[in-house]
Design an enzyme around this catalytic site. Structure first.
Site, mmCIF file in Angstrom:
data_model
loop_
_atom_site.group_PDB
_atom_site.id
_atom_site.type_symbol
_atom_site.label_atom_id
_atom_site.label_comp_id
_atom_site.label_asym_id
_atom_site.label_seq_id
_atom_site.Cartn_x
_atom_site.Cartn_y
_atom_site.Cartn_z
ATOM 1 N N ARG A 107 44.406 58.850 32.529
ATOM 2 C CA ARG A 107 43.248 59.346 33.271
ATOM 3 C C ARG A 107 43.406 59.066 34.752
ATOM 4 N NH1 ARG A 107 36.995 57.616 32.015
ATOM 5 N NH2 ARG A 107 37.676 55.640 32.891
ATOM 6 N N THR A 111 39.655 61.306 39.824
ATOM 7 C CA THR A 111 38.974 62.477 39.250
ATOM 8 C C THR A 111 38.509 62.256 37.820
ATOM 9 O OG1 THR A 111 41.002 63.453 38.351
ATOM 10 C CG2 THR A 111 40.467 63.955 40.651
ATOM 11 N N ASP A 203 36.684 48.822 27.980
ATOM 12 C CA ASP A 203 37.901 49.623 27.827
ATOM 13 C C ASP A 203 38.512 49.337 26.458
ATOM 14 O OD1 ASP A 203 40.881 50.143 27.909
ATOM 15 O OD2 ASP A 203 40.319 50.933 29.881
ATOM 16 N N ASP A 206 42.262 48.146 26.420
ATOM 17 C CA ASP A 206 42.428 46.755 26.871
ATOM 18 C C ASP A 206 41.978 45.780 25.802
ATOM 19 O OD1 ASP A 206 43.536 47.401 29.296
ATOM 20 O OD2 ASP A 206 41.651 47.257 30.421
#
Length: 212
Positions: A107, A111, A203, A206
């Site tokens: 990603r 953006t 996340d 993670d």
């Protein structure tokens, strides 16, 4: 929200309970990884309800009988790297003969749009039921891109399964691919300005792999 005929939200108490444990900041890497696999297995039980069947003859200790087996080519599990890897073993527990492909997306930090860096799918992909897995459906960008790639390679019967989703992600994926059934553990409130699902669980990659 997308057409709910194409969005299945899991409401089983075990799934709800395990997702609550995932959200807890105090849940460690090993437990988090185990929970992701367990949730994937519970969700897959529902997502694979319509696998095609065929009758074959077997010999029981008492007599010969025609009994149902899953028919056709083996199904394919396609995790979106890297967090999707955490869901694969849970699905394989149910369908150990399934083939596993991989789609790598990263990603863009500015953006928030996905970019492909890897795509490897089992052949013949067009004859398989394909289950795309990713713990989080946030903006929907990665999900849309993953399904795009699979369709470009000839995939036809595609399902998408995630643990948490934002309304924005469900809407975007459904609008881009209305033929894809979406299976969701829980729909959260919204995306924040950094495109993270809130309240979410942080996340997923993670937390599954113990990285920051």
């Amino acid at each position: 929200m997308a057409d709910m005929d194409h969005v299945i939200i899991m409401d089983h108490p075990l799934i709800k309970h395990k997702i609550s444990m995932l959200r807890d900041i105090h849940t460690g890497t090993n437990e988090f990884r185990t929970l992701v696999g367990e949730i994937a297995m519970l969700e897959a039980f529902e997502a694979l309800r319509d696998l095609p069947m065929e009758n074959r003859e077997v010999e029981t200790p008492l007599e010969k009988a025609m009994v149902p087996y899953i028919s056709g080519k083996k199904m394919a599990i396609v995790p979106i790297l890297r967090a999707g890897l955490g869901m694969v073993d849970g699905v394989l527990t149910l369908v150990p003969t399934a083939k596993v492909g991989h789609i790598g997306l990263y990603r863009d930090p500015k953006t928030h749009e996905p970019h492909e860096y890897y795509c490897k799918l089992p052949a013949p992909i067009e004859q398989r039921t394909i289950l795309v897995v990713d713990p989080m459906l946030a903006t929907g960008g990665s999900g849309v891109e993953a399904v795009d790639f699979i369709k470009q390679h000839g995939g036809k019967k595609i399902k998408f399964m995630c643990i948490l989703a934002a309304p924005e992600g469900i809407k975007r994926l459904h609008e881009a691919h209305p033929d894809v059934q979406i299976y969701v553990g829980c729909v959260d409130r919204e995306l924040n300005e950094d495109a993270y699902i809130c309240p979410g669980l942080g996340d997923a990659g993670d937390r599954i792999f113990g990285t920051k």
